[in-house]
Design a protein around this motif. Structure first.
Motif, PDB file in Angstrom:
ATOM      1  N   SER A  79      51.162  54.232  42.914  1.00 26.04           N
ATOM      2  CA  SER A  79      52.494  54.718  43.271  1.00 26.04           C
ATOM      3  C   SER A  79      53.296  55.178  42.055  1.00 26.04           C
ATOM      4  N   SER A  80      53.092  54.531  40.918  1.00 28.99           N
ATOM      5  CA  SER A  80      53.890  54.842  39.733  1.00 28.99           C
ATOM      6  C   SER A  80      53.296  55.958  38.879  1.00 28.99           C
ATOM      7  N   PHE A  81      51.966  55.971  38.745  1.00 33.72           N
ATOM      8  CA  PHE A  81      51.345  56.925  37.827  1.00 33.72           C
ATOM      9  C   PHE A  81      50.258  57.776  38.488  1.00 33.72           C
ATOM     10  N   GLY A  82      49.970  57.517  39.769  1.00 34.22           N
ATOM     11  CA  GLY A  82      48.909  58.263  40.431  1.00 34.22           C
ATOM     12  C   GLY A  82      47.528  57.925  39.932  1.00 34.22           C
ATOM     13  N   ILE A  83      47.372  56.717  39.383  1.00 32.86           N
ATOM     14  CA  ILE A  83      46.096  56.282  38.811  1.00 32.86           C
ATOM     15  C   ILE A  83      45.324  55.447  39.822  1.00 32.86           C
ATOM     16  N   ASN A  84      44.080  55.804  40.045  1.00 27.97           N
ATOM     17  CA  ASN A  84      43.193  55.023  40.902  1.00 27.97           C
ATOM     18  C   ASN A  84      42.003  54.564  40.067  1.00 27.97           C
ATOM     19  N   LEU A  85      41.903  53.269  39.815  1.00 31.48           N
ATOM     20  CA  LEU A  85      40.860  52.744  38.937  1.00 31.48           C
ATOM     21  C   LEU A  85      39.511  52.572  39.633  1.00 31.48           C
ATOM     22  N   ILE A  86      39.528  52.315  40.927  1.00 37.37           N
ATOM     23  CA  ILE A  86      38.281  52.015  41.638  1.00 37.37           C
ATOM     24  C   ILE A  86      37.316  53.199  41.554  1.00 37.37           C
ATOM     25  N   PHE A  87      36.047  52.885  41.300  1.00 34.75           N
ATOM     26  CA  PHE A  87      34.969  53.870  41.187  1.00 34.75           C
ATOM     27  C   PHE A  87      35.207  54.865  40.047  1.00 34.75           C
ATOM     28  N   THR A  88      35.678  54.321  38.925  1.00 36.97           N
ATOM     29  CA  THR A  88      35.816  55.105  37.703  1.00 36.97           C
ATOM     30  C   THR A  88      35.162  54.329  36.564  1.00 36.97           C
ATOM     31  N   TRP A  89      34.891  55.029  35.442  1.00 41.71           N
ATOM     32  CA  TRP A  89      34.293  54.338  34.306  1.00 41.71           C
ATOM     33  C   TRP A  89      35.286  53.353  33.695  1.00 41.71           C
ATOM     34  N   GLN A  90      36.589  53.617  33.875  1.00 42.42           N
ATOM     35  CA  GLN A  90      37.582  52.665  33.388  1.00 42.42           C
ATOM     36  C   GLN A  90      37.490  51.337  34.131  1.00 42.42           C
ATOM     37  N   ALA A  91      37.156  51.392  35.426  1.00 38.16           N
ATOM     38  CA  ALA A  91      36.949  50.158  36.186  1.00 38.16           C
ATOM     39  C   ALA A  91      35.733  49.409  35.662  1.00 38.16           C
ATOM     40  N   ALA A  92      34.697  50.145  35.260  1.00 38.06           N
ATOM     41  CA  ALA A  92      33.517  49.513  34.671  1.00 38.06           C
ATOM     42  C   ALA A  92      33.880  48.823  33.364  1.00 38.06           C
ATOM     43  N   VAL A  93      34.755  49.447  32.568  1.00 35.94           N
ATOM     44  CA  VAL A  93      35.229  48.826  31.325  1.00 35.94           C
ATOM     45  C   VAL A  93      35.956  47.528  31.623  1.00 35.94           C
ATOM     46  N   LEU A  94      36.839  47.563  32.607  1.00 39.72           N
ATOM     47  CA  LEU A  94      37.604  46.371  32.964  1.00 39.72           C
ATOM     48  C   LEU A  94      36.691  45.245  33.434  1.00 39.72           C
ATOM     49  N   ALA A  95      35.723  45.576  34.271  1.00 37.75           N
ATOM     50  CA  ALA A  95      34.789  44.559  34.772  1.00 37.75           C
ATOM     51  C   ALA A  95      33.972  43.958  33.636  1.00 37.75           C
ATOM     52  N   ALA A  96      33.450  44.805  32.761  1.00 32.03           N
ATOM     53  CA  ALA A  96      32.652  44.312  31.640  1.00 32.03           C
ATOM     54  C   ALA A  96      33.492  43.463  30.692  1.00 32.03           C
ATOM     55  N   ALA A  97      34.735  43.875  30.465  1.00 37.52           N
ATOM     56  CA  ALA A  97      35.616  43.120  29.568  1.00 37.52           C
ATOM     57  C   ALA A  97      35.913  41.734  30.130  1.00 37.52           C
ATOM     58  N   VAL A  98      36.139  41.642  31.417  1.00 33.54           N
ATOM     59  CA  VAL A  98      36.442  40.354  32.038  1.00 33.54           C
ATOM     60  C   VAL A  98      35.240  39.421  31.941  1.00 33.54           C
ATOM     61  N   VAL A  99      34.054  39.946  32.200  1.00 32.34           N
ATOM     62  CA  VAL A  99      32.846  39.118  32.176  1.00 32.34           C
ATOM     63  C   VAL A  99      32.554  38.592  30.766  1.00 32.34           C
ATOM     64  N   ALA A 100      32.756  39.427  29.749  1.00 32.37           N
ATOM     65  CA  ALA A 100      32.397  39.049  28.381  1.00 32.37           C
ATOM     66  C   ALA A 100      33.530  38.373  27.622  1.00 32.37           C
ATOM     67  N   PHE A 101      34.728  38.362  28.171  1.00 28.66           N
ATOM     68  CA  PHE A 101      35.892  37.828  27.464  1.00 28.66           C
ATOM     69  C   PHE A 101      35.705  36.400  26.945  1.00 28.66           C
ATOM     70  N   PRO A 102      35.148  35.467  27.726  1.00 27.20           N
ATOM     71  CA  PRO A 102      35.010  34.089  27.219  1.00 27.20           C
ATOM     72  C   PRO A 102      34.156  33.979  25.960  1.00 27.20           C
ATOM     73  N   LEU A 103      33.219  34.890  25.757  1.00 28.99           N
ATOM     74  CA  LEU A 103      32.370  34.832  24.567  1.00 28.99           C
ATOM     75  C   LEU A 103      33.188  35.046  23.297  1.00 28.99           C
ATOM     76  N   VAL A 104      34.140  35.973  23.352  1.00 19.35           N
ATOM     77  CA  VAL A 104      35.015  36.197  22.203  1.00 19.35           C
ATOM     78  C   VAL A 104      36.027  35.069  22.081  1.00 19.35           C
ATOM     79  N   LEU A 105      36.581  34.649  23.199  1.00 15.44           N
ATOM     80  CA  LEU A 105      37.583  33.592  23.199  1.00 15.44           C
ATOM     81  C   LEU A 105      37.048  32.307  22.578  1.00 15.44           C
ATOM     82  N   LYS A 106      35.902  31.846  23.042  1.00 19.13           N
ATOM     83  CA  LYS A 106      35.342  30.586  22.551  1.00 19.13           C
ATOM     84  C   LYS A 106      34.965  30.675  21.077  1.00 19.13           C
ATOM     85  N   ALA A 107      34.365  31.796  20.692  1.00 16.90           N
ATOM     86  CA  ALA A 107      33.968  31.955  19.295  1.00 16.90           C
ATOM     87  C   ALA A 107      35.190  32.030  18.386  1.00 16.90           C
ATOM     88  N   ALA A 108      36.216  32.772  18.822  1.00 11.80           N
ATOM     89  CA  ALA A 108      37.428  32.906  18.001  1.00 11.80           C
ATOM     90  C   ALA A 108      38.159  31.575  17.893  1.00 11.80           C
TER      91      ALA A 108
END
Length: 223
Positions: A79-108
């Motif tokens: 509604s604000s920016f006309g952005i649809n994330l679903i079925f885009t490579w940006q959504a793939a980035v978000l999914a991958a970042a969420v899955v791998a986030f604990p690895l950086v968090l715990k190590a840091a």
């Protein structure tokens, strides 16, 4: 053959952006948990670590609920920016970042907890700002652990499948990463394509692991 290299290029792009997000957010969260004492810290740590133990498809479902067109974040972006994330490579980035986030968090977090706080206090006595202390004292002493977490996160994002398939789908040339391309080839009975994709994936992962070993210096100076 071209499709395989396209999938590899997309996987590398997704992995790099996802790892960059995890580096920024994971280091910040790791420093917060390592240095600050506040009510609910253990609960926050548990919530941020959930992606490490939660099935990727469940994470993908949560992301669908959040960033889908009917989700709170997805509806606001639409509604604000006309952005649809679903079925885009940006959504793939978000999914991958969420899955791998604990690895950086715990190590840091572990790396920051090993830094001698007396060195930071000495810098404060000299009038150094907190941000400068982080950049000039804390981070240089903790960089080994942070780098290890980042490299592991990169390797993890390269192989992400479940959550990515849920939110980005499998659109050749747009959202079909290497792991998804392997799945599609096997489902279609294209053994030659699947073998090629598996070979590319395996070689890529080996290269990443070799780089991880070379870029992470040994703690033993005799090695």
């Amino acid at each position: 053959m071209d499709a395989a290299w396209t999938a590899l290029g997309l996987s590398l792009k997704v992995a790099m952006w996802a790892t960059l997000l995890d580096l920024l957010l994971g280091v910040a969260a790791g420093y917060l948990l390592a240095r600050c004492r506040f009510p609910g810290r253990d609960l926050l740590d548990a919530v941020l670590t959930l992606p490490m133990v939660m099935p990727p498809t469940v994470l993908g479902y949560y992301l669908l609920v959040l960033i889908g067109r009917q989700g709170p974040l997805g509806a606001w972006l639409q509604s604000s920016f006309g952005i649809n994330l679903i079925f885009t490579w940006q959504a793939a980035v978000l999914a991958a970042a969420v899955v791998a986030f604990p690895l950086v968090l715990k190590a840091a977090r572990s790396a920051f907890e090993t830094v001698d706080v007396q060195l930071e206090q000495a810098a404060r006595v000299l009038g150094v700002s907190e941000f400068a202390i982080f950049l000039r004292v804390t981070l240089p002493l903790a960089w080994r652990g942070v780098l290890a977490g980042v490299l592991l996160a990169f390797a993890r994002t390269m192989g992400e499948f479940g959550a990515t398939l849920m939110v980005a789908g499998s659109i050749p040339g747009k959202t079909q990463t290497l792991s998804i391309a392997v799945y599609e080839a096997v489902q279609a009975g294209q053994d030659d394509t699947a073998n090629l994709l598996v070979l590319i994936t395996s070689v890529t992962c080996v290269v990443v692991l070799v780089l991880a070993n070379r870029l992470t210096p040994s703690r033993n100076p005799q090695q």
